[in-house]
Design a protein around this motif. Structure first.
Motif, short mmCIF file in Angstrom:
data_model
loop_
_atom_site.label_atom_id
_atom_site.label_comp_id
_atom_site.label_asym_id
_atom_site.label_seq_id
_atom_site.Cartn_x
_atom_site.Cartn_y
_atom_site.Cartn_z
N UNK A 155 0.83 -1.20 0.00
CA UNK A 155 0.00 0.00 0.00
C UNK A 155 0.87 1.26 0.00
N UNK A 156 1.93 1.27 0.81
CA UNK A 156 2.86 2.41 0.83
C UNK A 156 3.57 2.56 -0.52
N UNK A 157 3.99 1.43 -1.07
CA UNK A 157 4.65 1.48 -2.37
C UNK A 157 3.72 2.00 -3.46
N UNK A 158 2.46 1.62 -3.41
CA UNK A 158 1.49 2.09 -4.39
C UNK A 158 1.29 3.61 -4.28
N UNK A 159 1.29 4.12 -3.05
CA UNK A 159 1.20 5.58 -2.86
C UNK A 159 2.42 6.26 -3.48
N UNK A 160 3.59 5.67 -3.27
CA UNK A 160 4.81 6.24 -3.82
C UNK A 160 4.79 6.17 -5.35
N UNK A 161 4.27 5.08 -5.91
CA UNK A 161 4.16 4.96 -7.36
C UNK A 161 3.27 6.06 -7.92
N UNK A 162 2.17 6.32 -7.24
CA UNK A 162 1.25 7.37 -7.68
C UNK A 162 1.94 8.73 -7.65
N UNK A 163 2.62 9.03 -6.54
CA UNK A 163 3.32 10.31 -6.41
C UNK A 163 4.42 10.47 -7.45
N UNK A 164 5.06 9.35 -7.80
CA UNK A 164 6.15 9.41 -8.77
C UNK A 164 5.65 9.42 -10.21
N UNK A 165 4.32 9.26 -10.40
CA UNK A 165 3.78 9.26 -11.74
C UNK A 165 3.89 7.93 -12.46
N UNK A 166 4.13 6.87 -11.71
CA UNK A 166 4.21 5.53 -12.32
C UNK A 166 2.81 5.12 -12.76
N UNK A 167 2.71 4.53 -13.92
CA UNK A 167 1.40 4.14 -14.45
C UNK A 167 1.33 2.63 -14.59
N UNK A 168 0.13 2.14 -14.74
CA UNK A 168 -0.08 0.71 -14.92
C UNK A 168 -0.11 -0.02 -13.59
N UNK A 169 -0.74 -1.18 -13.62
CA UNK A 169 -0.85 -1.99 -12.41
C UNK A 169 0.30 -3.00 -12.40
N UNK A 170 0.90 -3.19 -11.26
CA UNK A 170 1.97 -4.16 -11.11
C UNK A 170 1.32 -5.48 -10.69
N UNK A 171 1.62 -6.51 -11.45
CA UNK A 171 1.08 -7.84 -11.14
C UNK A 171 2.21 -8.83 -11.06
N UNK A 172 1.97 -9.87 -10.32
CA UNK A 172 2.94 -10.96 -10.22
C UNK A 172 2.77 -11.84 -11.45
N UNK A 173 3.84 -12.00 -12.21
CA UNK A 173 3.76 -12.80 -13.41
C UNK A 173 4.11 -14.25 -13.07
#
Length: 176
Positions: A155-173
């Motif tokens: 959840x914290x990493x997702x907040x950081x991704x949003x703030x950094x402008x990272x797009x797309x959903x990260x999924x486990x492949x």
């Protein structure tokens, strides 16, 4: 037999029984806390991924120190808590070597103070998703607590991704 009568407190338990139960409860609580804190899972951690995550957090803190704003103190405290968790995971995974504090990003003020690397953040999310998948595949008595801890990190990493402008959903492949 001088006195065969026992003094009991509430609920029909003696003071001695309550004391033993209290000590046992404390022991169990400390044991669970120790196991969770040391990360006793056999799920593999990537030292490179953990080092990247620590480095990203250190870079963010450095940028907040160079370009402070009204929320910098809270952000720094949050990131330090994340670093503390990552350092525990590094130790449990046997990672050696020191992660150095990178230089502050001189362009951080231009991108909202976020000197985050989307690839590094995505990798950290994937590492945590892999850990959760491993816990679900091979659960033990502490899996629920470990999964909750890792979900909080995600959840914290997702907040950081949003703030950094990272797009797309990260999924486990599959296979990762």
């Amino acid at each position: 037999m001088a006195n065969s009568r026992r003094t009991t407190g509430r609920g029909g338990t003696s003071p001695r029984q309550r004391k033993i139960a209290g000590v046992a409860a404390i022991g169990v609580t400390l044991g669970v806390a120790f196991a969770v804190a040391t990360g006793t899972s056999q799920a593999g951690e990537s030292c490179e991924g953990l080092d990247t995550a620590v480095g990203n957090n250190l870079a963010f803190i450095a940028d907040q120190l160079v370009f402070p704003d009204a929320l910098s103190e809270a952000r720094i405290a949050n990131r330090q808590a994340v670093i503390d968790q990552l350092e525990q995971r590094r130790a449990a995974a046997g990672c050696t070597g020191e992660v150095e504090v990178p230089d502050a990003d001189p362009n951080a003020a231009l991108n909202g103070g976020a000197a985050e690397d989307c690839d590094g953040l995505d990798g950290a999310v994937r590492n945590n998703l892999a850990f959760i998948a491993g816990q679900r595949q091979n659960p033990d008595a502490l899996s629920e607590a470990r999964i909750a801890n890792r979900q909080a990190v995600i959840d914290l990493l997702e907040e950081r991704r949003t703030l950094a402008g990272c797009t797309g959903e990260v999924e486990l492949t599959p296979g990762s």
